[in-house]
Design an enzyme around this catalytic site. Structure first.
Site, PDB file in Angstrom:
ATOM      1  CG  HIS A  27      -1.827  -1.173   1.330  1.00 30.03           C
ATOM      2  ND1 HIS A  27      -1.389  -2.433   1.683  1.00 30.03           N
ATOM      3  CD2 HIS A  27      -3.164  -1.266   1.116  1.00 30.03           C
ATOM      4  CE1 HIS A  27      -2.422  -3.253   1.679  1.00 30.03           C
ATOM      5  NE2 HIS A  27      -3.511  -2.582   1.338  1.00 30.03           N
ATOM      6  CG  HIS A 263      -5.776   1.942  -0.409  1.00 34.43           C
ATOM      7  ND1 HIS A 263      -5.669   2.519   0.834  1.00 34.43           N
ATOM      8  CD2 HIS A 263      -6.074   0.638  -0.188  1.00 34.43           C
ATOM      9  CE1 HIS A 263      -5.903   1.607   1.763  1.00 34.43           C
ATOM     10  NE2 HIS A 263      -6.154   0.456   1.164  1.00 34.43           N
ATOM     11  CD  GLU A 415     -20.534  -4.425  24.530  1.00 36.01           C
ATOM     12  OE1 GLU A 415     -21.569  -4.601  25.187  1.00 36.01           O
ATOM     13  OE2 GLU A 415     -20.478  -3.636  23.542  1.00 36.01           O
ATOM     14  CG  HIS A 477     -29.692 -10.626  26.633  1.00 37.52           C
ATOM     15  ND1 HIS A 477     -30.267 -10.012  25.552  1.00 37.52           N
ATOM     16  CD2 HIS A 477     -29.280  -9.622  27.460  1.00 37.52           C
ATOM     17  CE1 HIS A 477     -30.230  -8.694  25.711  1.00 37.52           C
ATOM     18  NE2 HIS A 477     -29.621  -8.435  26.850  1.00 37.52           N
TER      19      HIS A 477
END
Length: 664
Positions: A27, A263, A415, A477
């Site tokens: 890159h 890129h 999280e 859950h």
């Protein structure tokens, strides 16, 4: 820009382009566009010592846009880090080279973190910045700023698109991490083309809303403007800083500059030649760097070593004046690890069944509060579930902008960033950390847990509410496939204990691990203590309840289903069957044992085997074999009282006995 500065910046560009072209892979866009900002930072503002890459008080630099790795390798080579030679650059992306496609922690000297998943470096940088403030609060004394440095991260549009960067930077602003400085390579190009297709928000305003000082540099080639922005960022120690620097991807290559094609593919031989010509590079030779450039970097490295030497002298005086702090510093950095491990093994109360039913999450909470006194460097917290995860260290204080010494971290409902920050805390050095959430939400932690494994960072994951035992909250859950997901990770230990003794073994294994992260998978509901559990749980799998002679059938289980297997065995034994019960809290630890030990627990001659686990059975195949059976979850859970769900899904003595009888 002086001539030596121009030559130095362009050396980074040419080395990067040459290495990528030789590899025919890589890159080039980021190194060509970001060379000026990286050079200005490393040369004139960042405290680092190439002669001592692990100097404790160095500034940290994380290349969050890890695909631009040749930018980092070029800098490390030019500054003389770890003997990273020109030949190493020539081996870019080749098997066994010191210069892999993306930066890898522990593989290349000077690489602070493994990056590549975009945005991950932002979260790890936040963790390192938190680590700096916490360690400073513990160790700094008047006239002795032994912990006093900055954390820098460089990322681009992709990093800012990924949600983890918003999670992490939001928390960084809330915490007022004034020594965190983000360099934003704003080139407005992604792989598919202009970012106008997908990303038109005002990033500066977003980050300002997080609580950052925001600065702007219009010309990514203007070293003076970049330097002034960095110094302005360093001057504001009450807020983290975010510097937007407008660059052109693929700068210097006429046919690629500003285009998406710059890129992620080599420029091409002709375009590399055009790059040299455009930059006024003094040679057509591949990997050529003028001696004056090497001398310039070598002189800078010598000057930076002086800062390291001055710190070492200060630290020696500090240790002489505060010997107790020297001892504590050494403890934070591992001097008492074996002593702590021995103390845990000698703690008979820890290894003795309590005699009462308790959730393993509650037992874990008690162990955490024992560990906090043995391990002053233990820090951690939860993604807004501390009371449920039982992860609070009582009396240890809450970390905040007003209390840097607090050991309880509140990550908020973030999280993935929490896990990246946890990685950063461990990469920083001196700290041991744990992170926590419900097991079903471990899905959000997974990409960063994978980096924990890849980097060999022993982060501890406390995953509670481990099965359909969650009950009334229902299938959203109730974890099913998560156990398989984490068991599939290389270099990752998953431990699902059945009672207090096995929970102690789980924590012992986690905190004594040096290179492997560990997940503790813990129950919401109370579990009866199981007779026969012992320190043998440290082996991952062991014979819990045996019969005389060779068994006809083996029942295998983990966690809440171990007690169920023991009860089923009693019924089968009463019918005259010879049955062995094996507790398998950790397949990874079991597989680490000798072949002889594994054979003694699961004899190959015994082909009738039943695995019992209230999760997906996919990972049990290697132990069950073709002739065995499983009592596991084949679909999602349901909403209802936990006891009702266990009965509904077949986790009963009667059903386990029925399945076993079919084999017998």
């Amino acid at each position: 820009m002086s001539n030596i500065d121009r030559l130095s910046v362009n050396a980074i560009r040419v080395l990067s382009a040459d290495a990528i072209q030789k590899a025919n892979s890589g890159h080039p866009g980021l190194p060509l566009g970001c060379a000026p900002m990286a050079y200005e930072l490393w040369m004139n503002h960042m405290n680092h010592n190439p002669a001592d890459p692990e100097w404790a008080n160095r500034d940290r630099f994380i290349l969050s846009g890890g695909h631009g790795s040749m930018l980092l390798y070029s800098l490390l080579h030019l500054f003389g880090y770890g003997g990273l030679s020109k030949e190493d650059l020539m081996q870019f992306r080749q098997l066994g080279a010191k210069t892999p496609g993306h930066p890898e922690y522990g593989h290349t000297v000077g690489v602070e973190a493994t990056t590549g998943p975009l945005g991950a470096g932002m979260a790890m940088a936040v963790g390192m910045a938190i680590g700096e403030t916490h360690m400073a609060s513990v160790f700094n004394k008047e006239n002795y700023p032994v912990v006093d440095h900055y954390t820098y991260a460089l990322g681009g549009d992709g990093c800012m698109m990924e949600g983890i960067s918003s999670e992490a930077l939001s928390l960084a602003g809330t915490l007022g991490l004034g020594k965190l400085i983000i360099l934003y390579d704003s080139n407005r190009i992604s792989i598919e083309g202009s970012t106008d297709m997908t990303f038109t928000e005002d990033v500066q305003k977003r980050v300002e809303a997080f609580g950052f000082q925001t600065l702007y540099v219009e010309d990514g080639n203007d070293l003076a403007a970049i330097g002034a922005a960095i110094e302005e960022a360093k001057a504001d120690t009450s807020r983290p800083s975010f510097i937007t620097i407008r660059t052109e991807i693929g700068y210097g290559c006429p046919s690629k500059q500003g285009k998406a094609s710059a890129h992620g593919e080599p420029l091409g031989v002709d375009n590399v030649s055009a790059l040299r010509e455009s930059l006024g590079w003094p040679s057509t030779e591949d990997f050529f760097v003028p001696e004056e450039v090497y001398s310039h970097f070598a002189k800078a490295a010598e000057e930076k070593a002086e800062a390291g030497a001055a710190w070492s002298a200060m630290f020696a005086a500090y240790c002489a004046e505060y010997p107790e702090m020297e001892a504590l510093w050494d403890q934070y950095h591992g001097s008492k690890d074996q002593e702590i491990a021995d103390a845990l093994l000698a703690d008979e109360e820890l290894w003795t069944a309590s005699g009462k039913s308790e959730a393993t999450r509650a037992i874990s909470g008690k162990i955490i509060n024992r560990l906090k006194d043995l391990m002053p460097n233990l820090v951690g917290g939860s993604a807004d579930l501390g009371p449920s995860n039982k992860t609070e260290m009582k009396g240890a204080g809450d970390y905040s902008r007003d209390n840097r010494g607090g050991r309880n971290f509140h990550f908020g409902v973030r999280e993935m960033a929490m896990t990246g920050i946890g990685n950063g805390l461990l990469l920083y050095g001196g700290l041991r950390a744990y992170v926590a959430t419900f097991f079903v939400f471990s899905d959000y932690t997974k990409p960063m847990a994978r980096l924990s494994s890849l980097m060999g960072v022993p982060l501890v994951f406390v995953f509670t509410h481990d099965s359909i035992g969650v009950g009334e909250d229902g299938p959203t859950h109730e974890p099913v496939e998560q156990m398989v997901t984490f068991r599939a990770l290389p270099n990752f230990n998953v431990i699902r204990p059945c009672d207090g003794v096995e929970t102690a073994a789980a924590w012992y294994s986690a905190i004594t691990s040096k290179k492997t992260p560990t997940a503790l998978v813990l129950s919401r509901q109370n579990l009866e203590p199981v007779a026969g559990t012992s320190r043998e749980a440290l082996k991952g799998g062991y014979v819990l309840d045996d019969c005389e002679g060779m068994p006809e059938l083996i029942l295998m289980a983990s966690g809440s289903e171990v007690g169920l297997a023991v009860k089923a065995k009693a019924v089968l034994a009463a019918e005259g069957h010879k049955v062995r019960v094996v507790s398998m809290p950790s397949m990874e630890l079991f597989e680490a044992q000798s072949p002889e030990y594994r054979e003694s627990v699961l004899p190959g001659a015994v082909r009738r085997r039943v695995a019992v686990e209230a999760l997906s059975g996919l990972s049990w195949g290697r132990y069950v074999g073709l002739d065995g059976a499983m009592v596991t979850m084949d679909g999602f859970g349901a909403s209802g009282p936990a006891a009702t769900l266990f009965e509904h899904f077949g986790f009963t003595v009667e059903n386990v006995v029925r399945v076993a009888r079919e084999l017998l």
